[in-house]
Scaffold this motif. Structure first.
Motif, PDB file in Angstrom:
ATOM      1  N   THR A  60       1.007  -1.028   0.063  1.00  0.00           N
ATOM      2  CA  THR A  60      -0.526   0.428  -0.498  1.00  0.00           C
ATOM      3  C   THR A  60       1.395   1.216  -0.606  1.00  0.00           C
ATOM      4  OG1 THR A  60      -1.753   1.072   1.443  1.00  0.00           O
ATOM      5  CG2 THR A  60      -0.104  -0.377   2.754  1.00  0.00           C
ATOM      6  N   GLY A  61       1.025   1.877  -1.148  1.00  0.00           N
ATOM      7  CA  GLY A  61       1.324   3.431  -0.909  1.00  0.00           C
ATOM      8  C   GLY A  61       2.817   3.190  -1.602  1.00  0.00           C
ATOM      9  N   GLY A  62       3.624   1.998  -1.643  1.00  0.00           N
ATOM     10  CA  GLY A  62       4.819   1.286  -1.282  1.00  0.00           C
ATOM     11  C   GLY A  62       5.850   1.305  -0.269  1.00  0.00           C
ATOM     12  N   VAL A  63       4.545   0.842   0.379  1.00  0.00           N
ATOM     13  CA  VAL A  63       5.285   0.251   1.917  1.00  0.00           C
ATOM     14  C   VAL A  63       3.987  -1.257   1.650  1.00  0.00           C
ATOM     15  CG1 VAL A  63       5.066   0.373   4.488  1.00  0.00           C
ATOM     16  CG2 VAL A  63       4.509   2.566   2.723  1.00  0.00           C
ATOM     17  N   GLY A  64       4.740  -2.358   2.075  1.00  0.00           N
ATOM     18  CA  GLY A  64       4.910  -3.419   2.312  1.00  0.00           C
ATOM     19  C   GLY A  64       4.241  -3.621   3.629  1.00  0.00           C
ATOM     20  N   VAL A  65       3.039  -4.579   3.904  1.00  0.00           N
ATOM     21  CA  VAL A  65       2.222  -4.857   4.761  1.00  0.00           C
ATOM     22  C   VAL A  65       2.250  -6.008   4.821  1.00  0.00           C
ATOM     23  CG1 VAL A  65       0.199  -4.377   6.481  1.00  0.00           C
ATOM     24  CG2 VAL A  65       1.143  -2.606   4.975  1.00  0.00           C
ATOM     25  N   ASP A  66       2.562  -7.406   6.186  1.00  0.00           N
ATOM     26  CA  ASP A  66       2.114  -8.266   5.982  1.00  0.00           C
ATOM     27  C   ASP A  66       1.207  -8.843   7.573  1.00  0.00           C
ATOM     28  OD1 ASP A  66       3.922  -8.786   3.893  1.00  0.00           O
ATOM     29  OD2 ASP A  66       4.959 -10.046   6.136  1.00  0.00           O
ATOM     30  N   ALA A 153       4.032  10.320  19.157  1.00  0.00           N
ATOM     31  CA  ALA A 153       4.166  10.526  17.902  1.00  0.00           C
ATOM     32  C   ALA A 153       3.603   9.866  17.580  1.00  0.00           C
ATOM     33  CB  ALA A 153       5.336  11.195  18.212  1.00  0.00           C
ATOM     34  N   LEU A 154       3.570   8.504  17.527  1.00  0.00           N
ATOM     35  CA  LEU A 154       3.070   7.556  16.837  1.00  0.00           C
ATOM     36  C   LEU A 154       1.967   7.695  17.331  1.00  0.00           C
ATOM     37  CD1 LEU A 154       3.225   5.489  14.076  1.00  0.00           C
ATOM     38  CD2 LEU A 154       4.674   3.926  16.102  1.00  0.00           C
ATOM     39  N   VAL A 155       1.246   7.184  18.271  1.00  0.00           N
ATOM     40  CA  VAL A 155      -0.165   6.794  18.556  1.00  0.00           C
ATOM     41  C   VAL A 155      -0.774   8.306  17.923  1.00  0.00           C
ATOM     42  CG1 VAL A 155      -1.303   7.503  20.740  1.00  0.00           C
ATOM     43  CG2 VAL A 155       0.725   5.818  21.157  1.00  0.00           C
ATOM     44  N   ALA A 156       0.060   9.388  18.147  1.00  0.00           N
ATOM     45  CA  ALA A 156      -1.109  11.261  17.900  1.00  0.00           C
ATOM     46  C   ALA A 156      -0.970  10.858  16.405  1.00  0.00           C
ATOM     47  CB  ALA A 156      -0.249  12.188  18.293  1.00  0.00           C
ATOM     48  N   ARG A 157      -0.313  10.413  15.658  1.00  0.00           N
ATOM     49  CA  ARG A 157      -0.469  10.300  14.103  1.00  0.00           C
ATOM     50  C   ARG A 157      -1.694   9.396  14.077  1.00  0.00           C
ATOM     51  NH1 ARG A 157      -1.652  11.382   9.385  1.00  0.00           N
ATOM     52  NH2 ARG A 157       0.073  11.177   8.092  1.00  0.00           N
ATOM     53  N   ALA A 243     -10.488   2.480   8.738  1.00  0.00           N
ATOM     54  CA  ALA A 243      -8.999   2.911  10.079  1.00  0.00           C
ATOM     55  C   ALA A 243      -8.265   2.216   9.553  1.00  0.00           C
ATOM     56  CB  ALA A 243      -9.351   2.386  10.651  1.00  0.00           C
ATOM     57  N   SER A 244      -8.250   1.347   8.464  1.00  0.00           N
ATOM     58  CA  SER A 244      -6.739   0.650   8.062  1.00  0.00           C
ATOM     59  C   SER A 244      -6.660   1.194   7.072  1.00  0.00           C
ATOM     60  CB  SER A 244      -6.871  -0.725   7.562  1.00  0.00           C
ATOM     61  OG  SER A 244      -6.998  -1.540   9.044  1.00  0.00           O
ATOM     62  N   GLY A 245      -7.495   1.480   5.552  1.00  0.00           N
ATOM     63  CA  GLY A 245      -7.135   2.095   4.768  1.00  0.00           C
ATOM     64  C   GLY A 245      -6.868   3.248   5.133  1.00  0.00           C
ATOM     65  N   ARG A 246      -7.030   4.330   5.806  1.00  0.00           N
ATOM     66  CA  ARG A 246      -6.239   5.687   6.471  1.00  0.00           C
ATOM     67  C   ARG A 246      -4.837   5.255   7.371  1.00  0.00           C
ATOM     68  NH1 ARG A 246     -10.766   9.385   6.443  1.00  0.00           N
ATOM     69  NH2 ARG A 246     -12.837   8.073   6.742  1.00  0.00           N
ATOM     70  N   LEU A 247      -4.366   4.084   7.031  1.00  0.00           N
ATOM     71  CA  LEU A 247      -2.896   4.529   7.858  1.00  0.00           C
ATOM     72  C   LEU A 247      -1.668   4.100   6.387  1.00  0.00           C
ATOM     73  CD1 LEU A 247      -3.733   1.118  10.849  1.00  0.00           C
ATOM     74  CD2 LEU A 247      -3.112   4.094  10.979  1.00  0.00           C
ATOM     75  N   THR A 248      -2.538   4.186   5.703  1.00  0.00           N
ATOM     76  CA  THR A 248      -1.296   4.248   4.297  1.00  0.00           C
ATOM     77  C   THR A 248      -0.280   5.729   4.926  1.00  0.00           C
ATOM     78  OG1 THR A 248      -2.557   3.357   2.525  1.00  0.00           O
ATOM     79  CG2 THR A 248      -0.443   4.643   1.312  1.00  0.00           C
ATOM     80  N   SER A 249      -0.921   6.528   4.442  1.00  0.00           N
ATOM     81  CA  SER A 249       0.184   7.893   4.765  1.00  0.00           C
ATOM     82  C   SER A 249       0.645   7.898   6.626  1.00  0.00           C
ATOM     83  CB  SER A 249      -0.882   8.925   5.327  1.00  0.00           C
ATOM     84  OG  SER A 249      -2.255   8.808   6.389  1.00  0.00           O
ATOM     85  N   VAL A 250       0.248   6.850   7.324  1.00  0.00           N
ATOM     86  CA  VAL A 250       1.159   6.654   8.435  1.00  0.00           C
ATOM     87  C   VAL A 250       2.381   6.117   8.059  1.00  0.00           C
ATOM     88  CG1 VAL A 250       1.330   6.280  10.613  1.00  0.00           C
ATOM     89  CG2 VAL A 250      -0.728   7.320  10.599  1.00  0.00           C
ATOM     90  N   PHE A 251       1.944   4.938   7.836  1.00  0.00           N
ATOM     91  CA  PHE A 251       3.062   4.151   6.922  1.00  0.00           C
ATOM     92  C   PHE A 251       4.018   4.812   5.824  1.00  0.00           C
ATOM     93  CE2 PHE A 251       0.483   0.307   7.524  1.00  0.00           C
ATOM     94  CZ  PHE A 251       0.294   0.305   9.013  1.00  0.00           C
ATOM     95  N   GLU A 252       3.781   5.674   4.957  1.00  0.00           N
ATOM     96  CA  GLU A 252       4.231   6.175   4.566  1.00  0.00           C
ATOM     97  C   GLU A 252       5.495   6.977   4.871  1.00  0.00           C
ATOM     98  OE1 GLU A 252       2.008   8.180   1.770  1.00  0.00           O
ATOM     99  OE2 GLU A 252       1.839   6.769   0.487  1.00  0.00           O
ATOM    100  N   ASP A 253       5.011   7.441   6.338  1.00  0.00           N
ATOM    101  CA  ASP A 253       6.033   8.568   7.192  1.00  0.00           C
ATOM    102  C   ASP A 253       7.070   7.541   8.429  1.00  0.00           C
ATOM    103  OD1 ASP A 253       5.069  10.462   6.637  1.00  0.00           O
ATOM    104  OD2 ASP A 253       3.179  11.169   7.509  1.00  0.00           O
ATOM    105  N   LEU A 254       6.667   6.934   8.322  1.00  0.00           N
ATOM    106  CA  LEU A 254       7.746   6.143   9.079  1.00  0.00           C
ATOM    107  C   LEU A 254       9.354   5.941   8.622  1.00  0.00           C
ATOM    108  CD1 LEU A 254       5.360   2.794   9.877  1.00  0.00           C
ATOM    109  CD2 LEU A 254       6.091   4.941  11.136  1.00  0.00           C
ATOM    110  N   PRO A 255      10.253   5.671   9.103  1.00  0.00           N
ATOM    111  CA  PRO A 255      10.216   4.826  10.401  1.00  0.00           C
ATOM    112  C   PRO A 255       9.891   5.727  11.489  1.00  0.00           C
ATOM    113  CG  PRO A 255      12.429   5.273   9.906  1.00  0.00           C
ATOM    114  CD  PRO A 255      11.285   5.894   8.219  1.00  0.00           C
TER     115      PRO A 255
END
Length: 265
Positions: A60-66, A153-157, A243-255
């Motif tokens: 999703t969005g270039g991030v691998g999710v298992d 910060a992760l929880v808030a995001r 909610a899972s679909g909305r997490l893509t933007s969060v994952f892209e901001d990681l680590p």
């Protein structure tokens, strides 16, 4: 004692994606709700055997999710998460974040049915000993820990992205079924918003691997007397998927940051 932040093992090198996330659910219905939205339109979910379980590998969005259905309860969750993290690390393809996700009970009226909760703490609420007077957590017996606090910060995001409330999520081995136990849990954990059965187990495995963790719950029922006619499992699964679909933007901001054991707990 503090879990280490992710290092180079948090990157996956053998596939086209860089950062990888492990999402751990309890059962297949939760796994499917997550996996169905965590994928690009052109990329189907790929089942991958893992011991006695099956990962659903998506992008999703270039991030691998298992996405892993680990089984019900903290022991099954910890064991399956530990296997997934160990196998990935040995393949040079470790995860940068672990997400415990699923449905659960909400303490009323703060977490109504259909709402979402992101854990500010993952708490083992029934790990300890009963006495004639009260419940004693295992930490007061001189052992272990009973709480993990994810990076704020992760929880808030995550909460912002999913439009969720934040508060403690209690992990129990026996789901609450009476008003008396619900009241006792609230008395011991006044900041609790939800109850589930896997989060703390997932956090234990993630901490041992030096990987940050966060927990996301969609509320399917009220914590207290078990009235199945009032359960809204379908609505909760739909909320989890959204909610899972909305997490893509969060994952892209990681680590992401780290998860800390709570001092004294």
């Amino acid at each position: 004692m503090t879990a280490s932040p992710p290092g180079r093992a948090g990157r996956r090198h053998d596939e086209g994606t860089g950062f990888r996330v492990l999402v751990v659910t309890a059962v297949a219905a939760e796994q499917d709700a997550v996996a169905d939205v965590f994928q690009d339109a052109a990329a189907a979910s790929v089942p991958a055997p893992l011991a006695a379980r099956t990962l659903h590998r998506v992008t999703t969005g270039g991030v691998g999710v298992d996405v892993l259905a680990a089984g019900v309860g903290p022991a099954a969750a910890a064991a399956a998460t530990a296997v997934a993290l160990t196998v990935a690390a040995h393949r040079g393809a470790g995860y940068g974040l672990v997400v415990s996700a699923g449905i659960g009970g909400g303490f009323q009226p703060e977490a109504p049915l259909g709402s979402l909760v992101v854990a500010s703490e993952l708490v083992a609420a029934d790990l300890g000993a009963e006495t004639a007077d009260d419940f004693v957590p295992v930490t007061e017996l001189g052992f272990g820990t009973i709480a993990y606090r994810p990076d704020a910060a992760l929880v808030a995001r995550v909460a912002e992205a999913t439009r969720a409330r934040t508060g403690a999520v209690l992990t129990v081995s026996t789901a609450t079924g009476t008003a008396a136990r619900a009241a006792a849990l609230r008395a011991r954990h006044p900041g609790a918003l939800a109850e589930a059965m896997e989060g703390f187990g997932v956090a234990e495995a993630a901490a041992a691997a030096g990987c940050p963790v966060v927990e996301l719950r969609a509320v399917s029922n009220a914590v207290g007397p078990r009235d199945r006619s009032q359960w809204r499992i379908g609505d909760a699964l739909a909320a989890l998927a959204d909610a899972s679909g909305r997490l893509t933007s969060v994952f892209e901001d990681l680590p992401a940051g780290r998860s800390d054991r709570v001092p004294g707990q």
